[in-house]
Design a protein around this motif. Structure first.
Motif, PDB file in Angstrom:
ATOM      1  N   CYS A  63       0.845  -1.186   0.000  1.00 26.68           N
ATOM      2  CA  CYS A  63       0.000   0.000   0.000  1.00 26.68           C
ATOM      3  C   CYS A  63       0.880   1.235   0.000  1.00 26.68           C
ATOM      4  CB  CYS A  63      -0.919   0.030   1.217  1.00 26.68           C
ATOM      5  SG  CYS A  63      -2.219  -1.220   1.171  1.00 26.68           S
ATOM      6  N   PHE A  64       0.524   2.204  -0.841  1.00 24.48           N
ATOM      7  CA  PHE A  64       1.262   3.464  -0.913  1.00 24.48           C
ATOM      8  C   PHE A  64       0.281   4.601  -0.755  1.00 24.48           C
ATOM      9  CE2 PHE A  64       3.424   6.934  -3.255  1.00 24.48           C
ATOM     10  CZ  PHE A  64       4.576   6.994  -2.487  1.00 24.48           C
ATOM     11  N   ARG A  80       2.213   7.856  -8.909  1.00 22.71           N
ATOM     12  CA  ARG A  80       1.809   8.160  -7.534  1.00 22.71           C
ATOM     13  C   ARG A  80       2.958   8.758  -6.722  1.00 22.71           C
ATOM     14  NH1 ARG A  80      -3.154   6.666  -6.567  1.00 22.71           N
ATOM     15  NH2 ARG A  80      -4.132   5.011  -7.781  1.00 22.71           N
ATOM     16  N   GLY A  81       4.173   8.697  -7.244  1.00 25.59           N
ATOM     17  CA  GLY A  81       5.291   9.324  -6.558  1.00 25.59           C
ATOM     18  C   GLY A  81       6.261   8.373  -5.888  1.00 25.59           C
ATOM     19  N   LEU A  82       6.169   7.085  -6.205  1.00 30.95           N
ATOM     20  CA  LEU A  82       7.141   6.118  -5.688  1.00 30.95           C
ATOM     21  C   LEU A  82       8.188   5.925  -6.781  1.00 30.95           C
ATOM     22  CD1 LEU A  82       6.277   2.790  -3.837  1.00 30.95           C
ATOM     23  CD2 LEU A  82       8.360   3.129  -5.150  1.00 30.95           C
ATOM     24  N   ILE A  83       9.365   6.497  -6.564  1.00 30.83           N
ATOM     25  CA  ILE A  83      10.414   6.547  -7.588  1.00 30.83           C
ATOM     26  C   ILE A  83      11.593   5.690  -7.149  1.00 30.83           C
ATOM     27  CG2 ILE A  83      11.900   8.026  -8.959  1.00 30.83           C
ATOM     28  CD1 ILE A  83       8.969   8.664  -9.374  1.00 30.83           C
ATOM     29  N   ARG A 157       7.638  11.161  -3.807  1.00 31.46           N
ATOM     30  CA  ARG A 157       7.169  11.249  -2.429  1.00 31.46           C
ATOM     31  C   ARG A 157       7.932  10.230  -1.585  1.00 31.46           C
ATOM     32  NH1 ARG A 157       1.245  10.532  -1.759  1.00 31.46           N
ATOM     33  NH2 ARG A 157       1.695  11.627   0.184  1.00 31.46           N
ATOM     34  N   LEU A 158       8.363   9.155  -2.240  1.00 30.26           N
ATOM     35  CA  LEU A 158       9.264   8.173  -1.639  1.00 30.26           C
ATOM     36  C   LEU A 158      10.308   7.830  -2.689  1.00 30.26           C
ATOM     37  CD1 LEU A 158      10.229   6.082   0.457  1.00 30.26           C
ATOM     38  CD2 LEU A 158       8.560   4.489  -0.505  1.00 30.26           C
ATOM     39  N   LEU A 159      11.574   7.997  -2.342  1.00 24.01           N
ATOM     40  CA  LEU A 159      12.678   7.706  -3.247  1.00 24.01           C
ATOM     41  C   LEU A 159      13.403   6.461  -2.748  1.00 24.01           C
ATOM     42  CD1 LEU A 159      14.211   8.850  -5.745  1.00 24.01           C
ATOM     43  CD2 LEU A 159      15.753   9.976  -4.132  1.00 24.01           C
ATOM     44  N   LEU A 188      11.846  14.652   2.202  1.00 22.66           N
ATOM     45  CA  LEU A 188      11.659  13.522   1.298  1.00 22.66           C
ATOM     46  C   LEU A 188      11.812  12.200   2.047  1.00 22.66           C
ATOM     47  CD1 LEU A 188      11.294  12.447  -1.599  1.00 22.66           C
ATOM     48  CD2 LEU A 188      13.784  12.669  -1.897  1.00 22.66           C
ATOM     49  N   ALA A 189      10.850  11.303   1.880  1.00 28.41           N
ATOM     50  CA  ALA A 189      10.962   9.951   2.436  1.00 28.41           C
ATOM     51  C   ALA A 189      11.911   9.142   1.554  1.00 28.41           C
ATOM     52  CB  ALA A 189       9.593   9.281   2.490  1.00 28.41           C
ATOM     53  N   ILE A 190      12.803   8.385   2.182  1.00 27.75           N
ATOM     54  CA  ILE A 190      13.836   7.654   1.452  1.00 27.75           C
ATOM     55  C   ILE A 190      13.954   6.236   2.003  1.00 27.75           C
ATOM     56  CG2 ILE A 190      16.299   7.526   0.896  1.00 27.75           C
ATOM     57  CD1 ILE A 190      16.400  10.578   1.128  1.00 27.75           C
ATOM     58  N   LEU A 191      13.990   5.270   1.096  1.00 31.79           N
ATOM     59  CA  LEU A 191      14.381   3.910   1.447  1.00 31.79           C
ATOM     60  C   LEU A 191      15.783   3.713   0.897  1.00 31.79           C
ATOM     61  CD1 LEU A 191      13.888   1.075   2.588  1.00 31.79           C
ATOM     62  CD2 LEU A 191      12.864   0.459   0.381  1.00 31.79           C
ATOM     63  N   LEU A 192      16.753   3.607   1.773  1.00 37.23           N
ATOM     64  CA  LEU A 192      18.158   3.506   1.395  1.00 37.23           C
ATOM     65  C   LEU A 192      18.598   2.053   1.514  1.00 37.23           C
ATOM     66  CD1 LEU A 192      20.901   4.782   0.707  1.00 37.23           C
ATOM     67  CD2 LEU A 192      21.203   5.246   3.150  1.00 37.23           C
TER      68      LEU A 192
END
Length: 237
Positions: A63-64, A80-83, A157-159, A188-192
């Motif tokens: 879910c995003f 939707r902004g999930l890049i 919105r999430l990178l 910015l939300a980030i998944l690293l």
């Protein structure tokens, strides 16, 4: 986490007969930076590809921003902004720097393309100097700047950053992590997703450790580093 920007539950995925992800649960809040750590083969890239709809989920849910995107097309996910900035940069080597950046706004961000382009050039002045240069002739560090800049053109919105420091010199790694921290400071939300454990834990608010397609540990960087067993067995520090 009820207010999560990204909420993943029981995610399973793989390639052909091989199941790689074995029931992943992960939440990322708006504006949060989360590090996903683990050795090669742990399933980190498979997780990224599944969340980004480049690889189909076999079970579970994604879910995003409150919407189920488990079966969505990857274009909808981007819109939707999930890049996702993939491992290995994946720039278009025969196109110019400018052409690569403009393509980043193909599915999202067209209306503000000129504004976003200036923002990218402010973040990466070297790209402004090389707008007409063929991307494949850039240095490794410049190509990574281009890959991240192209991702920013889509107004994420999430990178998701998959192994961004791979192959970079120690000096460029320092610059890169400083940049990631600045992007996060801007909200910015980030998944690293990284193997550079020490620096990832310095800038992440939370970290999760993957092993054999499952998340074995999660917590703050301090909590992970406080466990001798965890440091030695999973983090290599």
């Amino acid at each position: 986490m009820s207010d999560a920007l990204l909420s993943v539950r029981g995610l399973r995925s793989g390639y052909g007969p091989v199941e790689v992800l074995r029931g992943i649960d992960l939440d990322i809040a708006p504006g949060e930076i989360v590090a996903l750590l683990g050795s090669n083969g742990a399933g980190k890239t498979t997780f990224n590809q599944t969340v980004s709809a480049l690889l189909p989920a076999r079970a579970g849910s994604i879910c995003f921003d409150g919407r189920d995107i488990t079966r969505a097309h990857y274009r909808e996910v981007v819109a939707r902004g999930l890049i996702h900035v993939p491992e290995g940069r994946r720039i278009f080597p025969n196109l110019s720097v400018l052409e690569n950046l403009v393509l980043g706004a193909f599915a999202r961000g067209r209306a503000q393309r000129a504004v976003n382009l200036e923002r990218v050039f402010d973040i990466f002045p070297r790209l402004r100097e090389r707008t007409a240069q063929v991307a494949g002739t850039l240095s490794g560090g410049e190509q990574q700047m281009l890959a991240i800049g192209r991702g920013l053109m889509g107004e994420p919105r999430l990178l998701i950053l998959d192994e961004p420091s791979l192959g970079l010199s120690p000096r460029l790694v320092e610059e890169l992590f400083g940049l990631i921290a600045r992007l996060h400071a801007q909200g910015l939300a980030i998944l690293l997703v990284e193997q550079n454990v020490a620096q990832s834990l310095e800038i992440a608010q939370r970290a999760c450790v993957m092993e054999n397609g499952a998340i074995r540990f999660s917590g703050t960087g301090a909590e992970l580093l406080a466990s001798d067993r965890l440091r030695q067995a999973y983090l290599g520090v």
